[in-house]
Design a protein around this motif. Structure first.
Motif, PDB file in Angstrom:
ATOM      1  N   ASN A   1      20.183   2.512  14.355  1.00  0.00           N
ATOM      2  CA  ASN A   1      20.773   3.439  15.309  1.00  0.00           C
ATOM      3  C   ASN A   1      20.650   4.899  14.865  1.00  0.00           C
ATOM      4  N   LYS A   2      20.015   5.138  13.717  1.00  0.00           N
ATOM      5  CA  LYS A   2      19.904   6.503  13.199  1.00  0.00           C
ATOM      6  C   LYS A   2      18.439   6.942  13.160  1.00  0.00           C
ATOM      7  N   SER A   3      18.237   8.238  13.365  1.00  0.00           N
ATOM      8  CA  SER A   3      16.896   8.816  13.285  1.00  0.00           C
ATOM      9  C   SER A   3      16.638   9.321  11.870  1.00  0.00           C
ATOM     10  N   ILE A   4      15.424   9.716  11.622  1.00  0.00           N
ATOM     11  CA  ILE A   4      15.090  10.291  10.320  1.00  0.00           C
ATOM     12  C   ILE A   4      15.826  11.609  10.101  1.00  0.00           C
ATOM     13  N   LEU A   5      16.146  12.300  11.189  1.00  0.00           N
ATOM     14  CA  LEU A   5      16.947  13.524  11.086  1.00  0.00           C
ATOM     15  C   LEU A   5      18.357  13.204  10.599  1.00  0.00           C
ATOM     16  N   ASP A   6      18.912  12.079  11.096  1.00  0.00           N
ATOM     17  CA  ASP A   6      20.263  11.671  10.705  1.00  0.00           C
ATOM     18  C   ASP A   6      20.340  11.254   9.244  1.00  0.00           C
ATOM     19  N   THR A   7      19.239  10.722   8.707  1.00  0.00           N
ATOM     20  CA  THR A   7      19.253  10.199   7.342  1.00  0.00           C
ATOM     21  C   THR A   7      18.685  11.173   6.320  1.00  0.00           C
ATOM     22  N   ASN A   8      18.222  12.336   6.801  1.00  0.00           N
ATOM     23  CA  ASN A   8      17.593  13.328   5.928  1.00  0.00           C
ATOM     24  C   ASN A   8      16.395  12.733   5.197  1.00  0.00           C
ATOM     25  N   GLY A   9      15.660  11.862   5.893  1.00  0.00           N
ATOM     26  CA  GLY A   9      14.497  11.201   5.309  1.00  0.00           C
ATOM     27  C   GLY A   9      13.291  12.111   5.180  1.00  0.00           C
ATOM     28  N   GLU A  10      12.266  11.563   4.551  1.00  0.00           N
ATOM     29  CA  GLU A  10      11.032  12.297   4.313  1.00  0.00           C
ATOM     30  C   GLU A  10       9.885  11.648   5.081  1.00  0.00           C
ATOM     31  N   ILE A  11       8.788  12.394   5.235  1.00  0.00           N
ATOM     32  CA  ILE A  11       7.622  11.889   5.969  1.00  0.00           C
ATOM     33  C   ILE A  11       6.358  12.189   5.183  1.00  0.00           C
ATOM     34  N   LEU A  12       5.468  11.198   5.156  1.00  0.00           N
ATOM     35  CA  LEU A  12       4.136  11.335   4.587  1.00  0.00           C
ATOM     36  C   LEU A  12       3.143  10.993   5.690  1.00  0.00           C
ATOM     37  N   VAL A  13       2.201  11.911   5.975  1.00  0.00           N
ATOM     38  CA  VAL A  13       1.214  11.709   7.036  1.00  0.00           C
ATOM     39  C   VAL A  13      -0.166  11.562   6.407  1.00  0.00           C
ATOM     40  N   VAL A  14      -0.847  10.472   6.764  1.00  0.00           N
ATOM     41  CA  VAL A  14      -2.190  10.200   6.255  1.00  0.00           C
ATOM     42  C   VAL A  14      -3.135  10.050   7.439  1.00  0.00           C
ATOM     43  N   SER A  15      -4.221  10.831   7.438  1.00  0.00           N
ATOM     44  CA  SER A  15      -5.216  10.705   8.507  1.00  0.00           C
ATOM     45  C   SER A  15      -5.953   9.375   8.353  1.00  0.00           C
ATOM     46  N   GLN A  16      -6.215   8.722   9.487  1.00  0.00           N
ATOM     47  CA  GLN A  16      -6.900   7.434   9.434  1.00  0.00           C
ATOM     48  C   GLN A  16      -7.721   7.230  10.695  1.00  0.00           C
ATOM     49  N   PHE A  17      -8.979   7.630  10.620  1.00  0.00           N
ATOM     50  CA  PHE A  17      -9.856   7.520  11.785  1.00  0.00           C
ATOM     51  C   PHE A  17     -10.079   6.079  12.213  1.00  0.00           C
ATOM     52  N   THR A  18      -9.881   5.123  11.297  1.00  0.00           N
ATOM     53  CA  THR A  18     -10.106   3.721  11.651  1.00  0.00           C
ATOM     54  C   THR A  18      -9.100   3.198  12.679  1.00  0.00           C
ATOM     55  N   LEU A  19      -8.016   3.940  12.910  1.00  0.00           N
ATOM     56  CA  LEU A  19      -7.072   3.546  13.968  1.00  0.00           C
ATOM     57  C   LEU A  19      -7.721   3.637  15.347  1.00  0.00           C
ATOM     58  N   MET A  20      -8.813   4.377  15.452  1.00  0.00           N
ATOM     59  CA  MET A  20      -9.495   4.540  16.726  1.00  0.00           C
ATOM     60  C   MET A  20     -10.621   3.510  16.905  1.00  0.00           C
ATOM     61  N   ALA A  21     -10.675   2.509  16.040  1.00  0.00           N
ATOM     62  CA  ALA A  21     -11.748   1.511  16.069  1.00  0.00           C
ATOM     63  C   ALA A  21     -11.762   0.721  17.374  1.00  0.00           C
ATOM     64  N   SER A  22     -12.963   0.454  17.823  1.00  0.00           N
ATOM     65  CA  SER A  22     -13.160  -0.456  18.954  1.00  0.00           C
ATOM     66  C   SER A  22     -13.810  -1.715  18.411  1.00  0.00           C
ATOM     67  N   THR A  23     -13.227  -2.862  18.763  1.00  0.00           N
ATOM     68  CA  THR A  23     -13.743  -4.140  18.266  1.00  0.00           C
ATOM     69  C   THR A  23     -14.205  -5.042  19.404  1.00  0.00           C
ATOM     70  N   LYS A  24     -14.526  -4.434  20.545  1.00  0.00           N
ATOM     71  CA  LYS A  24     -14.909  -5.217  21.718  1.00  0.00           C
ATOM     72  C   LYS A  24     -16.223  -5.973  21.529  1.00  0.00           C
ATOM     73  N   LYS A  25     -17.197  -5.334  20.861  1.00  0.00           N
ATOM     74  CA  LYS A  25     -18.510  -5.953  20.686  1.00  0.00           C
ATOM     75  C   LYS A  25     -18.760  -6.262  19.227  1.00  0.00           C
ATOM     76  N   GLY A  26     -19.252  -7.444  18.959  1.00  0.00           N
ATOM     77  CA  GLY A  26     -19.651  -7.801  17.607  1.00  0.00           C
ATOM     78  C   GLY A  26     -18.512  -7.832  16.623  1.00  0.00           C
ATOM     79  N   ASN A  27     -18.880  -7.811  15.347  1.00  0.00           N
ATOM     80  CA  ASN A  27     -17.896  -7.908  14.277  1.00  0.00           C
ATOM     81  C   ASN A  27     -17.750  -6.623  13.476  1.00  0.00           C
ATOM     82  N   ARG A  28     -18.595  -5.642  13.758  1.00  0.00           N
ATOM     83  CA  ARG A  28     -18.494  -4.362  13.060  1.00  0.00           C
ATOM     84  C   ARG A  28     -17.817  -3.364  13.993  1.00  0.00           C
ATOM     85  N   PRO A  29     -16.650  -2.832  13.599  1.00  0.00           N
ATOM     86  CA  PRO A  29     -15.946  -1.888  14.468  1.00  0.00           C
ATOM     87  C   PRO A  29     -16.776  -0.640  14.755  1.00  0.00           C
TER      88      PRO A  29
END
Length: 150
Positions: A63-91
């Protein structure tokens, strides 16, 4: 833009054997950017992320947000999140934004998220070979895509 948000007890990113960033309790965010993404997508995600109520309150209810808990954030770029796997076995990564688009948008996202959080977020290095370590707390993992805002 597509994100995978993991609630963590701690997380870190290491590049060439050196720790680039580390956090304690908070979010590890993996961020994928495509060519069609814009600052409006980053703004929407930042608002959703800092207000996402996935941390336990005193009754053990998420029920609490990261603002409520004074938490921290780490952001990592990841181009593989945009992978398409519709054809074949190689994204296919054809949907992933090129550096000219992705780097400024990644930087903008991290800056806006820092402003919304009220403290600096940790980052990886865009395009680097990164080793990411985390202890997923819950586990709680949330996926969001700005193409599904409505």
């Amino acid at each position: 833009m597509r994100v995978v948000i993991q609630r963590v007890s701690h997380a870190s990113v290491t590049i060439d054997g050196a720790c680039k960033s580390s956090i304690k309790e908070g979010f590890l965010i993996l961020l994928g950017i495509e060519e069609a993404d814009a600052r409006e997508d980053a703004d929407w995600l930042c608002k959703k992320i800092v207000n996402l109520r996935v941390f336990d309150d005193e009754n053990g209810v998420m029920n609490k947000s990261i603002l409520d808990t004074n938490g921290e954030i780490l952001v990592v770029s990841q181009f593989t999140l945009m992978a398409s796997t519709k054809k074949g076995n190689r994204p296919s990564y054809i949907r992933a934004a090129r550096h000219e688009t992705a780097v400024p948008l990644y930087d903008y996202f991290c800056n806006e998220l820092s402003i919304a959080l009220g403290k600096q977020v940790g980052t990886g290095t865009f395009g680097a070979d990164m080793k990411v370590e985390l202890l997923n707390n819950g586990p709680v993992t949330i996926c969001m895509d700005t193409k599904n805002k409505e």
